[in-house]
Scaffold this active site. Structure first.
Site, PDB file in Angstrom:
ATOM      1  N   SER A  61      34.377  -5.194   6.692  1.00  0.00           N
ATOM      2  CA  SER A  61      33.384  -6.201   6.425  1.00  0.00           C
ATOM      3  C   SER A  61      32.218  -6.220   7.416  1.00  0.00           C
ATOM      4  O   SER A  61      31.187  -6.819   7.128  1.00  0.00           O
ATOM      5  CB  SER A  61      34.040  -7.587   6.417  1.00  0.00           C
ATOM      6  OG  SER A  61      34.566  -7.884   7.684  1.00  0.00           O
ATOM      7  N   SER A  63      37.977  -4.076   9.693  1.00  0.00           N
ATOM      8  CA  SER A  63      36.557  -4.383   9.495  1.00  0.00           C
ATOM      9  C   SER A  63      35.606  -3.905  10.580  1.00  0.00           C
ATOM     10  O   SER A  63      34.399  -3.948  10.383  1.00  0.00           O
ATOM     11  CB  SER A  63      36.372  -5.880   9.331  1.00  0.00           C
ATOM     12  OG  SER A  63      36.564  -6.206   7.990  1.00  0.00           O
ATOM     13  N   LYS A  68      27.802 -10.012  14.490  1.00  0.00           N
ATOM     14  CA  LYS A  68      28.221 -10.214  13.103  1.00  0.00           C
ATOM     15  C   LYS A  68      28.057 -11.696  12.768  1.00  0.00           C
ATOM     16  O   LYS A  68      28.294 -12.556  13.625  1.00  0.00           O
ATOM     17  CB  LYS A  68      29.683  -9.782  12.962  1.00  0.00           C
ATOM     18  CG  LYS A  68      30.242  -9.870  11.551  1.00  0.00           C
ATOM     19  CD  LYS A  68      31.666  -9.314  11.517  1.00  0.00           C
ATOM     20  CE  LYS A  68      32.296  -9.378  10.142  1.00  0.00           C
ATOM     21  NZ  LYS A  68      33.655  -8.802  10.137  1.00  0.00           N
TER      22      LYS A  68
HETATM   23  N1  GLN Z   1      38.788  -4.762   4.263  1.00  0.00           N
HETATM   24  C1  GLN Z   1      39.779  -5.673   4.718  1.00  0.00           C
HETATM   25  C2  GLN Z   1      39.766  -6.925   3.880  1.00  0.00           C
HETATM   26  O1  GLN Z   1      39.079  -6.943   2.944  1.00  0.00           O
HETATM   27  C3  GLN Z   1      39.611  -5.953   6.157  1.00  0.00           C
HETATM   28  C4  GLN Z   1      38.695  -7.061   6.435  1.00  0.00           C
HETATM   29  C5  GLN Z   1      38.597  -7.370   7.899  1.00  0.00           C
HETATM   30  O2  GLN Z   1      39.099  -6.654   8.745  1.00  0.00           O
HETATM   31  N2  GLN Z   1      37.960  -8.482   8.167  1.00  0.00           N
HETATM   32  O3  GLN Z   1      40.446  -7.860   4.145  1.00  0.00           O
END
Ligand code: GLN
Length: 472
Positions: free
Chosen positions: A151, A175, A76
């Site tokens: 994400s 994420s 990532k």
């Molecule tokens: N979707 C969540 C957010 O927007 C989780 C993001 C993550 O785990 N980095 O914060």
């Protein structure tokens, strides 16, 4: 070239001279180019990957290759790899090159994994659909009209589309698990403190964990055992010894577990009816295999997302203060003095969602509101931790859907951030409490999109998590 579905399958071909790492790496590189429109990879590390592949081929010949020999893996774009670019999919880090490698990267390389490139994600890991990347949307390989989740959207899409065998993502509130669910792959968020965060670009430091996305549970176990464990560069990592998860998994005798499911999650209004049906079928199946599966009350569902967003934005506002146009990446060409360098670089360099969160985080930490929001959320966090620990005094796992629905179409949750934040309702709990959680593919919806189911275990009980995940 054939598509590989596990590390052991690759290694069997490598060790029997049916394949070389160079061939394998080249074939993944061409698959990445053929599938460019998915926009999963931001960059292919062609040169360093092929050099490493050559080195590993030599080592295989000399019988000195590491445990991950031949594993072609992507990172990532918020995990640092020395002398390679890393941007957190943000304009503010455009052209920034890592000065050092993350601990997880060092460990992968020591065991002879081949790092093939960096993967698109929501900017600074903030988002649930990959629509917040400054590098454009990632498309879901199962249907390109749908989001891949976020994400770690590029990380999940790349595994699902066979652009590499596995990837690393980060998980602050879901994420890894949410995109894994949306793309039909396995995704693990390890216990907080199991894996070093050194070299991961911080979003919310008391929530973030790095973990694997893979095609199967065995590969997740093997990668986790390599990347986990004590690290002098991250004082939040536990010194608990790391079990050989992969070996344990092979020899695991089928234990009978006590599994709790949160009635309030499974009966939640927003849960897709097919996913709900699938969960009840799974509960019946687990019972028929001799596990005890029981409903438990969890009256705090409504507090999860608010608690998560108060605390993570607070931490983000602090973590992202360092991106000021001076030390890293983008500096506004319109700046004319120190203050305008800060202001204009940040205004132009950060995307909308990141700015929203920095402002919200700054607000909840500000003198007049600290007690009303930040301290209160900290107290709720403790309450939730106590409640979950109480459940784990009686049970080995908590079972829940990974997400309220399957992947959705681009733009569908577009203008309403709250609708998007509710995507995280089932995943944020494990980050609030620090427990490990895994999403495993559970079925395919009538809309033809895959979805996962989530198991959460006691802290540092990843072994159990792998065992139950594999069994289903
Ligand atoms: N979707 C969540 C957010 O927007 C989780 C993001 C993550 O785990 N980095 O914060």
């Amino acid at each position: 070239m054939k598509t590989y579905s596990s590390i052991s399958e690759v290694q069997s071909d490598l060790y029997n001279n049916r394949l070389s790492c160079v061939e394998l790496t080249k074939s993944y590189i061409s698959r990445i180019h053929e599938n460019k429109k998915l926009n999963a990879f931001l960059e292919v590390f062609e040169q360093s990957a092929l050099e490493k592949a050559k080195e590993v081929d030599e080592k295989i010949k000399n019988k000195t290759a590491g445990k991950l020999a031949g594993l072609v893996i992507g990172l990532k774009d918020n995990i640092c790899y020395k002398s390679h670019k890393v941007s957190a999919s943000s304009k503010i880090l455009d052209n920034f090159e890592s000065l050092y490698s993350a601990t997880v990267v060092e460990r992968l390389l020591v065991e002879d994994a081949i790092i093939i490139g960096r993967l698109n994600c929501d900017e600074f890991a903030m988002g649930s659909s990959n629509e917040n990347s400054s590098k454009g949307n990632v498309l879901n390989p199962h249907n390109t009209e749908y989001v891949p989740g976020g994400s770690s959207g590029g990380s999940a899409a790349a595994v699902a589309a066979d652009l590499c065998l596995a990837t690393l993502g980060t998980d602050t509130g879901g994420s890894i698990r949410q995109p894994a669910s949306f793309c039909g792959v396995v995704g693990l968020k390890p216990s907080y403190g199991r894996v070093s965060r050194y070299g991961a670009i911080a979003y919310a430091s008391s929530f973030d964990q790095i973990g694997p996305l893979t095609k199967n549970v065995d590969d997740a176990a093997l990668i986790t055992e390599i990347i986990a464990g004590n690290d002098e560069f991250d004082s939040t990592v536990s010194s608990k010894p790391v079990p050989e998860y992969s070996k344990e998994l092979k020899s695991a005798d089928k234990k009978k577990y006590k599994i709790a499911y949160l009635k309030d999650c499974v009966e939640a209004n927003g849960l897709d009816s097919e996913i709900k049906k699938n969960i009840y079928q799974l509960i019946d199946k687990l019972k028929s295999e001799g596990h005890v599966v029981e409903p438990v009350d969890f009256p705090y569902l409504d507090y999860l997302v608010p608690t998560y967003y108060v605390l993570t934005t607070a931490e983000a506002s602090s973590n992202l203060a360092r991106f000021d146009g001076i030390n890293f990446g983008y500096r506004s060409p319109n700046a004319f003095d120190l203050e305008s360098t800060y202001k204009k670089s940040r205004t132009e360099g950060f995307g909308k969602e990141v700015k929203r969160r920095i402002m919200l985080g700054t607000f909840v930490l500000s003198a007049g509101y600290y007690d009303a929001y930040y301290s209160k959320a900290q107290r709720v966090r403790r309450l939730l931790q106590n409640k979950v620990n109480e459940i784990f005094t009686d049970y080995d796992f908590i079972l829940s859907p990974t997400t309220p629905g399957t992947a959705f179409k681009f733009g569908q949750k577009g203008t309403d951030p709250i609708a998007m934040y509710l995507e995280d309702i089932f995943t944020v709990l494990a980050n609030i409490t620090g427990h490990p959680a895994i999403s495993v593919p559970a079925g395919v919806h009538s809309n033809k999109m895959p979805f996962g189911v989530q198991f959460t275990a006691k802290p540092f009980a990843e072994s159990d998590l792998f065992a139950i995940a594999k069994s289903i």
